[in-house]
Motif scaffolding. Structure first.
Motif, PDB file in Angstrom:
ATOM      1  N   GLY A   1       0.956  -1.182   0.006  1.00  0.00           N
ATOM      2  CA  GLY A   1      -0.133  -0.156   0.059  1.00  0.00           C
ATOM      3  C   GLY A   1       0.906   1.107  -0.041  1.00  0.00           C
ATOM      4  O   GLY A   1       2.004   1.079  -0.025  1.00  0.00           O
ATOM      5  N   MET A   2       0.270   2.320   0.044  1.00  0.00           N
ATOM      6  CA  MET A   2       1.061   3.732   0.218  1.00  0.00           C
ATOM      7  C   MET A   2       0.682   4.358   1.567  1.00  0.00           C
ATOM      8  O   MET A   2      -0.256   4.449   2.014  1.00  0.00           O
ATOM      9  CB  MET A   2       0.351   4.606  -0.950  1.00  0.00           C
ATOM     10  N   GLY A   3       1.990   4.546   2.101  1.00  0.00           N
ATOM     11  CA  GLY A   3       1.721   5.459   3.437  1.00  0.00           C
ATOM     12  C   GLY A   3       2.373   6.849   3.097  1.00  0.00           C
ATOM     13  O   GLY A   3       2.801   7.193   2.325  1.00  0.00           O
ATOM     14  N   MET A   4       1.618   7.603   4.022  1.00  0.00           N
ATOM     15  CA  MET A   4       1.854   8.954   3.954  1.00  0.00           C
ATOM     16  C   MET A   4       2.871   9.464   4.982  1.00  0.00           C
ATOM     17  O   MET A   4       2.668   9.264   6.092  1.00  0.00           O
ATOM     18  CB  MET A   4       0.671   9.687   4.109  1.00  0.00           C
ATOM     19  N   VAL A   5       4.031  10.314   4.429  1.00  0.00           N
ATOM     20  CA  VAL A   5       4.898  10.703   5.557  1.00  0.00           C
ATOM     21  C   VAL A   5       4.733  12.317   5.579  1.00  0.00           C
ATOM     22  O   VAL A   5       4.777  12.901   4.089  1.00  0.00           O
ATOM     23  CB  VAL A   5       6.479  10.392   5.139  1.00  0.00           C
ATOM     24  N   ARG A   6       4.674  13.207   6.687  1.00  0.00           N
ATOM     25  CA  ARG A   6       4.514  14.410   6.699  1.00  0.00           C
ATOM     26  C   ARG A   6       5.639  15.059   7.596  1.00  0.00           C
ATOM     27  O   ARG A   6       5.551  14.497   8.670  1.00  0.00           O
ATOM     28  CB  ARG A   6       3.099  14.769   7.040  1.00  0.00           C
ATOM     29  N   ILE A   7       6.349  15.965   7.085  1.00  0.00           N
ATOM     30  CA  ILE A   7       7.671  16.653   7.636  1.00  0.00           C
ATOM     31  C   ILE A   7       7.542  17.843   7.477  1.00  0.00           C
ATOM     32  O   ILE A   7       7.693  18.634   6.434  1.00  0.00           O
ATOM     33  CB  ILE A   7       8.786  16.009   7.094  1.00  0.00           C
ATOM     34  N   PRO A   8       7.351  18.720   8.701  1.00  0.00           N
ATOM     35  CA  PRO A   8       7.346  20.054   8.795  1.00  0.00           C
ATOM     36  C   PRO A   8       8.777  20.627   8.663  1.00  0.00           C
ATOM     37  O   PRO A   8       9.579  19.793   9.381  1.00  0.00           O
ATOM     38  CB  PRO A   8       6.765  20.515  10.048  1.00  0.00           C
ATOM     39  N   VAL A   9       9.020  21.563   7.774  1.00  0.00           N
ATOM     40  CA  VAL A   9      10.329  22.108   7.834  1.00  0.00           C
ATOM     41  C   VAL A   9      10.372  23.559   7.953  1.00  0.00           C
ATOM     42  O   VAL A   9       9.474  24.566   7.371  1.00  0.00           O
ATOM     43  CB  VAL A   9      11.150  21.925   6.229  1.00  0.00           C
ATOM     44  N   GLY A  10      11.360  24.262   8.530  1.00  0.00           N
ATOM     45  CA  GLY A  10      11.332  25.606   8.821  1.00  0.00           C
ATOM     46  C   GLY A  10      12.769  26.236   8.745  1.00  0.00           C
ATOM     47  O   GLY A  10      13.933  25.369   8.694  1.00  0.00           O
ATOM     48  N   GLY A  11      12.991  27.367   8.555  1.00  0.00           N
ATOM     49  CA  GLY A  11      14.266  27.950   8.591  1.00  0.00           C
ATOM     50  C   GLY A  11      15.324  27.819   9.472  1.00  0.00           C
ATOM     51  O   GLY A  11      16.398  27.832   9.535  1.00  0.00           O
ATOM     52  N   ASP A  12      14.881  27.466  10.654  1.00  0.00           N
ATOM     53  CA  ASP A  12      15.502  27.134  11.993  1.00  0.00           C
ATOM     54  C   ASP A  12      15.565  25.704  12.475  1.00  0.00           C
ATOM     55  O   ASP A  12      15.842  25.264  13.493  1.00  0.00           O
ATOM     56  CB  ASP A  12      15.106  27.785  13.092  1.00  0.00           C
ATOM     57  N   SER A  13      15.146  24.808  11.329  1.00  0.00           N
ATOM     58  CA  SER A  13      15.078  23.444  11.574  1.00  0.00           C
ATOM     59  C   SER A  13      16.766  22.974  11.575  1.00  0.00           C
ATOM     60  O   SER A  13      17.276  23.362  10.630  1.00  0.00           O
ATOM     61  CB  SER A  13      14.222  22.596  10.409  1.00  0.00           C
ATOM     62  N   THR A  14      16.969  21.991  12.237  1.00  0.00           N
ATOM     63  CA  THR A  14      18.324  21.201  12.427  1.00  0.00           C
ATOM     64  C   THR A  14      18.276  19.845  11.453  1.00  0.00           C
ATOM     65  O   THR A  14      16.890  19.325  11.456  1.00  0.00           O
ATOM     66  CB  THR A  14      19.146  21.069  13.669  1.00  0.00           C
ATOM     67  N   VAL A  15      19.208  19.400  11.239  1.00  0.00           N
ATOM     68  CA  VAL A  15      19.394  18.169  10.643  1.00  0.00           C
ATOM     69  C   VAL A  15      18.572  17.100  11.699  1.00  0.00           C
ATOM     70  O   VAL A  15      17.860  16.150  11.049  1.00  0.00           O
ATOM     71  CB  VAL A  15      20.610  17.694  10.145  1.00  0.00           C
ATOM     72  N   GLU A  16      19.061  17.247  12.665  1.00  0.00           N
ATOM     73  CA  GLU A  16      18.616  16.344  13.961  1.00  0.00           C
ATOM     74  C   GLU A  16      17.236  16.341  13.930  1.00  0.00           C
ATOM     75  O   GLU A  16      16.458  15.266  14.082  1.00  0.00           O
ATOM     76  CB  GLU A  16      19.444  16.546  15.053  1.00  0.00           C
ATOM     77  N   GLU A  17      16.615  17.364  14.108  1.00  0.00           N
ATOM     78  CA  GLU A  17      15.066  17.805  14.274  1.00  0.00           C
ATOM     79  C   GLU A  17      14.532  16.961  12.985  1.00  0.00           C
ATOM     80  O   GLU A  17      13.111  16.587  13.149  1.00  0.00           O
ATOM     81  CB  GLU A  17      14.905  19.064  14.098  1.00  0.00           C
ATOM     82  N   LEU A  18      14.912  17.361  11.760  1.00  0.00           N
ATOM     83  CA  LEU A  18      14.409  16.687  10.541  1.00  0.00           C
ATOM     84  C   LEU A  18      14.553  15.080  10.611  1.00  0.00           C
ATOM     85  O   LEU A  18      13.307  14.376  10.212  1.00  0.00           O
ATOM     86  CB  LEU A  18      14.814  17.045   9.212  1.00  0.00           C
ATOM     87  N   LEU A  19      15.272  14.432  10.984  1.00  0.00           N
ATOM     88  CA  LEU A  19      15.582  13.116  11.161  1.00  0.00           C
ATOM     89  C   LEU A  19      14.628  12.575  12.157  1.00  0.00           C
ATOM     90  O   LEU A  19      13.871  11.616  11.929  1.00  0.00           O
ATOM     91  CB  LEU A  19      16.873  12.727  11.648  1.00  0.00           C
ATOM     92  N   SER A  20      14.509  13.298  13.279  1.00  0.00           N
ATOM     93  CA  SER A  20      13.361  12.877  14.342  1.00  0.00           C
ATOM     94  C   SER A  20      11.978  12.768  13.863  1.00  0.00           C
ATOM     95  O   SER A  20      11.192  12.034  14.100  1.00  0.00           O
ATOM     96  CB  SER A  20      13.667  13.763  15.667  1.00  0.00           C
ATOM     97  N   SER A  21      11.510  13.914  13.129  1.00  0.00           N
ATOM     98  CA  SER A  21      10.282  13.989  12.660  1.00  0.00           C
ATOM     99  C   SER A  21      10.194  12.903  11.465  1.00  0.00           C
ATOM    100  O   SER A  21       9.080  12.653  11.333  1.00  0.00           O
ATOM    101  CB  SER A  21      10.032  15.327  11.688  1.00  0.00           C
ATOM    102  N   ALA A  22      11.043  12.647  10.777  1.00  0.00           N
ATOM    103  CA  ALA A  22      10.880  11.798   9.565  1.00  0.00           C
ATOM    104  C   ALA A  22      10.918  10.143  10.257  1.00  0.00           C
ATOM    105  O   ALA A  22       9.868   9.619   9.729  1.00  0.00           O
ATOM    106  CB  ALA A  22      12.208  11.647   8.493  1.00  0.00           C
ATOM    107  N   ARG A  23      11.457  10.176  11.524  1.00  0.00           N
ATOM    108  CA  ARG A  23      11.317   8.760  12.125  1.00  0.00           C
ATOM    109  C   ARG A  23       9.852   8.412  12.530  1.00  0.00           C
ATOM    110  O   ARG A  23       9.415   7.613  12.320  1.00  0.00           O
ATOM    111  CB  ARG A  23      12.332   8.712  13.296  1.00  0.00           C
ATOM    112  N   GLU A  24       9.410   9.545  13.259  1.00  0.00           N
ATOM    113  CA  GLU A  24       8.216   9.364  13.629  1.00  0.00           C
ATOM    114  C   GLU A  24       7.044   9.115  12.664  1.00  0.00           C
ATOM    115  O   GLU A  24       6.235   8.322  12.826  1.00  0.00           O
ATOM    116  CB  GLU A  24       7.726  10.559  14.686  1.00  0.00           C
ATOM    117  N   SER A  25       7.097  10.073  11.706  1.00  0.00           N
ATOM    118  CA  SER A  25       6.168   9.990  10.578  1.00  0.00           C
ATOM    119  C   SER A  25       6.377   8.824   9.666  1.00  0.00           C
ATOM    120  O   SER A  25       5.431   8.097   9.301  1.00  0.00           O
ATOM    121  CB  SER A  25       6.298  11.133   9.667  1.00  0.00           C
ATOM    122  N   MET A  26       7.559   8.333   9.499  1.00  0.00           N
ATOM    123  CA  MET A  26       7.577   6.768   8.617  1.00  0.00           C
ATOM    124  C   MET A  26       7.185   5.765   9.667  1.00  0.00           C
ATOM    125  O   MET A  26       6.487   4.686   9.022  1.00  0.00           O
ATOM    126  CB  MET A  26       9.245   6.623   8.653  1.00  0.00           C
TER     127      MET A  26
END
Length: 465
Positions: free
Chosen positions: A305-330
């Protein structure tokens, strides 16, 4: 005992009338019925056969495979209430073609044969739903191409198909019994999925709610460098190869903190879309295997099937924060992907009547592993996938699709970005790929680098070209 006998009799009666289709098949059958003269959505199971080949034994093995996997003998009745009809016996036609020639001409013939099979219509309502071609490229090299309708196949099924075929070929060449695990029929999966989705307080309801929470409006759309008034909806492809050392270093660095390479890839893709397309709300479609029940591990069929990943990104986002958000959404996507996407969209529309279904996601991401070769005596069977063929320039079903194939050892990792050529230039697509690679290089560099803020947003990629 009486109840068991009644259930068996009901199953026999159901079989005479056909079996209810899986929820994931419903929308595909509706689309096929709406375009009776159009093409079908075919998967391509492909493999090089290197060594001495007994073509007659291969034909018998294909016949045995079709008998073992009953879904390969299926045809469907039309909507609105489609059912699977299982043919007791289906003769498999192995089309053998001799194409011995020089390397360039041979590759051209291979590409043409693969493209023709992918474009051939396999009629879901009349069958058969597979078409098999064997190309003789040299005395000891053949290419097996099997087009299987996506209604009865998915990526995991390709491996099942070839492993079964290898074991059955061994049996037909040696006279020994094939050593294969028991296989549950796909119709039992279809029935189980329908039952789960019908339960009001079951796991499917919870999964549907999670999916709806992930895709809760508003759903802002990406701002493309260009949006022509008249669209052609044609795709273009850029390809690159990433160093195996960089990919391996990223995997090792992230595994120690509970992150997979797929999670890092989703975060990297979100970072690149932020930098070069201004995306601050990235929604990515990711395939989910849906093979949690081990009893179906050896069954060919449409489970994915198709799962949906949603990741918020902003100008003050760090690499670590994006990784954490991607993990939870995945993780949420893997848990919720068993609910077919049309069910999710239908529920979203009921809750939000103004929802634009095209805005649910604007890019997809696929990470696949290269299969290990199979050995049958002196015959070596090497599975192929889309990366082993030239990309087809067909219609653009979505603006962006990123696909990556991991191998083993020091082999460069091939990457493809398929994009709508109306929306991006080649330079802009290449810049997106560089952005993904740069993010992964930061992941490979170590924990201290992952606290860095994302690079500044670049609304145009021309300066990086």
């Amino acid at each position: 005992m009486l109840r068991l006998l009644a259930e068996r009799e009901a199953a026999r009666a159901d079989g005479r009338q056909g079996y209810r289709v899986a929820p994931a098949q419903e929308s595909m059958l509706a689309a096929e019925a709406a375009q009776p003269s159009g093409g079908s959505h075919n998967d391509l199971v492909a493999a090089y056969l290197d060594g001495p080949l007994d073509a007659a034994a291969l034909r018998r093995a294909l016949q045995s495979l079709t008998e073992r996997q009953e879904v390969l003998r299926v045809r469907f009745t039309p909507p609105p209430e489609p059912r699977m009809l299982i043919t007791p016996q289906t003769a498999v036609d192995l089309d053998i073609r001799c194409t011995e020639s020089g390397p360039e001409e041979r590759q051209r013939v291979v590409e043409q044969a693969a493209a023709a099979l992918l474009g051939e219509r396999l009629d879901a309502f009349t069958g058969p739903l597979q078409r098999v071609v064997l190309l003789r490229l040299a005395p000891r090299r053949h290419l097996l191409l099997s087009a299987v309708h996506h209604l009865i196949s998915d990526a995991h099924s390709h491996g099942v198909y070839l492993r079964d075929l290898a074991a059955l070929y061994r049996a037909h060449t040696t006279g020994e019994q094939a050593k294969l695990p028991l296989v549950r029929p796909y119709r039992e999966h279809a029935a189980a999925r329908r039952q789960v989705l019908a339960e009001e307080a079951g796991p499917a309801t919870a999964a549907l709610r999670r999916s709806m929470a992930v895709l809760a409006p508003p759903l802002p759309t990406l701002t493309w460098p260009r949006t022509p008034t008249k669209r052609t909806y044609r795709q273009r492809v850029v390809q690159r190869k990433w160093p195996a050392r960089m990919v391996g270093a990223a995997e090792r660095a992230l595994s120690g903190v509970g992150l997979t390479f797929g999670m890092a890839l989703a975060a990297a893709w979100a970072s690149a879309l932020y930098r070069y397309a201004g995306a601050e709300d990235v929604r990515i479609g990711v395939p989910v295997a849906n093979r949690l029940d081990p009893s179906f591990a050896h069954t060919v069929g449409l489970f994915a099937g198709m799962g949906m990943v949603r990741i918020p990104v902003g100008g003050d986002s760090t690499v670590e924060e994006l990784l954490s958000s991607a993990r939870e959404s995945m993780l949420t996507a893997w848990e919720s992907g068993a609910v077919p996407l049309p069910y999710v969209v239908r529920a979203l529309r009921a809750a939000h009547p103004d929802l634009d279904s095209a805005a649910v996601f604007e890019s997809t991401l696929t990470l696949q592993d290269q299969a290990e070769p199979l050995l049958v005596g002196a015959l070596r069977i090497t599975a192929l996938d889309s990366f082993d063929f030239s990309p087809l320039t067909g219609p653009a079903f979505q603006p962006l699709h990123l696909s990556v194939r991991r191998g083993t050892g020091p082999v460069p990792v091939p990457v493809r970005l398929t994009y709508d050529r109306d929306l991006l230039t080649v330079a802009e697509a290449e810049a997106l790929l560089r952005g993904v690679a740069e993010f992964l290089a930061v992941c490979a560099a170590g924990a201290e680098r992952r606290t860095a803020v994302l690079p500044a947003r670049r609304w145009t990629a021309a300066a990086d070209a």
